[in-house]
Scaffold this motif. Structure first.
Motif, short mmCIF file in Angstrom:
data_model
loop_
_atom_site.label_atom_id
_atom_site.label_comp_id
_atom_site.label_asym_id
_atom_site.label_seq_id
_atom_site.Cartn_x
_atom_site.Cartn_y
_atom_site.Cartn_z
N LEU A 135 4.68 -3.24 -4.66
CA LEU A 135 3.69 -2.29 -4.95
C LEU A 135 3.40 -2.59 -6.41
O LEU A 135 2.16 -2.46 -6.71
CB LEU A 135 3.90 -0.85 -4.28
CG LEU A 135 3.80 -0.59 -3.03
CD1 LEU A 135 4.21 0.86 -2.68
CD2 LEU A 135 2.29 -1.09 -2.45
N ALA A 164 0.05 -3.52 -8.17
CA ALA A 164 -0.41 -2.74 -9.30
C ALA A 164 -0.76 -3.46 -10.55
O ALA A 164 -1.83 -3.26 -11.27
CB ALA A 164 0.51 -1.46 -9.58
N LEU A 186 -7.43 1.07 -10.50
CA LEU A 186 -6.01 1.15 -9.92
C LEU A 186 -5.87 2.76 -9.45
O LEU A 186 -5.71 3.76 -10.48
CB LEU A 186 -4.82 1.10 -11.04
CG LEU A 186 -3.46 1.18 -10.23
CD1 LEU A 186 -3.32 0.20 -9.14
CD2 LEU A 186 -2.24 1.02 -11.49
N LEU A 194 -4.55 0.52 -4.14
CA LEU A 194 -3.42 -0.13 -4.15
C LEU A 194 -2.82 -0.34 -2.70
O LEU A 194 -2.33 -1.53 -2.49
CB LEU A 194 -2.21 0.47 -5.06
CG LEU A 194 -0.88 0.13 -5.01
CD1 LEU A 194 -0.87 -1.28 -5.54
CD2 LEU A 194 0.14 1.10 -5.83
N GLN A 196 -4.97 -3.18 -1.25
CA GLN A 196 -4.54 -4.52 -1.64
C GLN A 196 -3.19 -4.67 -1.24
O GLN A 196 -2.90 -6.18 -1.29
CB GLN A 196 -4.69 -4.40 -3.37
CG GLN A 196 -6.10 -4.23 -3.97
CD GLN A 196 -7.11 -5.48 -3.27
OE1 GLN A 196 -6.71 -6.77 -3.69
NE2 GLN A 196 -8.16 -5.10 -2.66
N VAL A 247 2.31 4.12 0.32
CA VAL A 247 1.96 4.22 -1.51
C VAL A 247 2.46 5.70 -1.90
O VAL A 247 3.21 5.65 -2.81
CB VAL A 247 0.62 4.01 -1.71
CG1 VAL A 247 0.29 4.19 -3.25
CG2 VAL A 247 0.46 2.39 -1.38
#
Length: 194
Positions: A19, A23, A35, A40, A43, A51
């Motif tokens: 992660l 990021a 962001l 996040l 992606q 997350v």
């Protein structure tokens, strides 16, 4: 292979690392504004709760990025210091070079993370922790070369110079070599004054 099986293969630490890497990529490619925890998750190919479990908030995520950057910077500096002859000039050069180089490795991403965190309790705590670590390291390293212990003001001047010069390099105001040279002279001046 179903995505859920892929997700289950990563340990909590591996997922956290993934992660953080995603990021940084988002910030590098799209900017800090892009962001969000939801973006996040998308992606990284995970659900939002995954997350949120790691970061709880956008400020928490940005704080984790800043902390990860500080850890890398400290590890780089410690590794080089460990191989350096204990002379004031050599140690000052190592600190100046390592500080500026680490900032350059991260590029423009770090100033944008700091700007996004501005005014948050997360940033203030992280900066205080890093300042304490950096100043304690410098106090210990330069104690043998100074007539008196370095004052807190002198140590903060070193850190402030390092931060300001790094910002100037990242923003193209001065060259990396100019920053390294100036930071070296600031450190030596503080040690000699002590």
């Amino acid at each position: 292979m179903p995505e859920s099986l892929t997700r289950q293969r990563l340990s909590r630490e591996e997922r956290h690392r993934q992660l953080v890497e995603v990021a940084w990529r988002i910030i590098r490619e799209e900017g800090t504004e892009a962001l969000t925890l939801g973006y996040l998750a998308k992606q990284a190919g995970v659900t939002k709760p995954v997350v949120y479990d790691h970061f709880t908030s956008r400020s928490g995520l940005l704080g984790a990025l800043y902390t990860e950057y500080d850890r890398r910077q400290t590890a780089l500096m410690d590794a080089i210091i460990g191989k350096t002859e204990p002379l004031a000039e050599k140690l000052a050069a190592v600190i100046a070079n390592a500080y500026i180089e680490c900032v350059l490795l991260q590029g423009r991403e770090m100033p944008s993370v700091m700007a996004a965190l501005a005014g948050t309790p997360e940033l203030e705590q992280i900066r205080q922790d890093y300042a304490a670590t950096f100043t304690a390291k410098c106090r210990e390293l330069f104690a043998p070369f100074s007539r008196h212990p370095l004052s807190d003001a002198a140590l903060r001047a070193m850190l402030g110079s390092a931060e300001g010069l790094s910002w100037a390099v990242v923003n193209g105001v001065i060259t990396a070599q100019q920053a390294k040279d100036e930071l070296f002279h600031v450190i030596i001046a503080m040690v000699q004054r002590g």
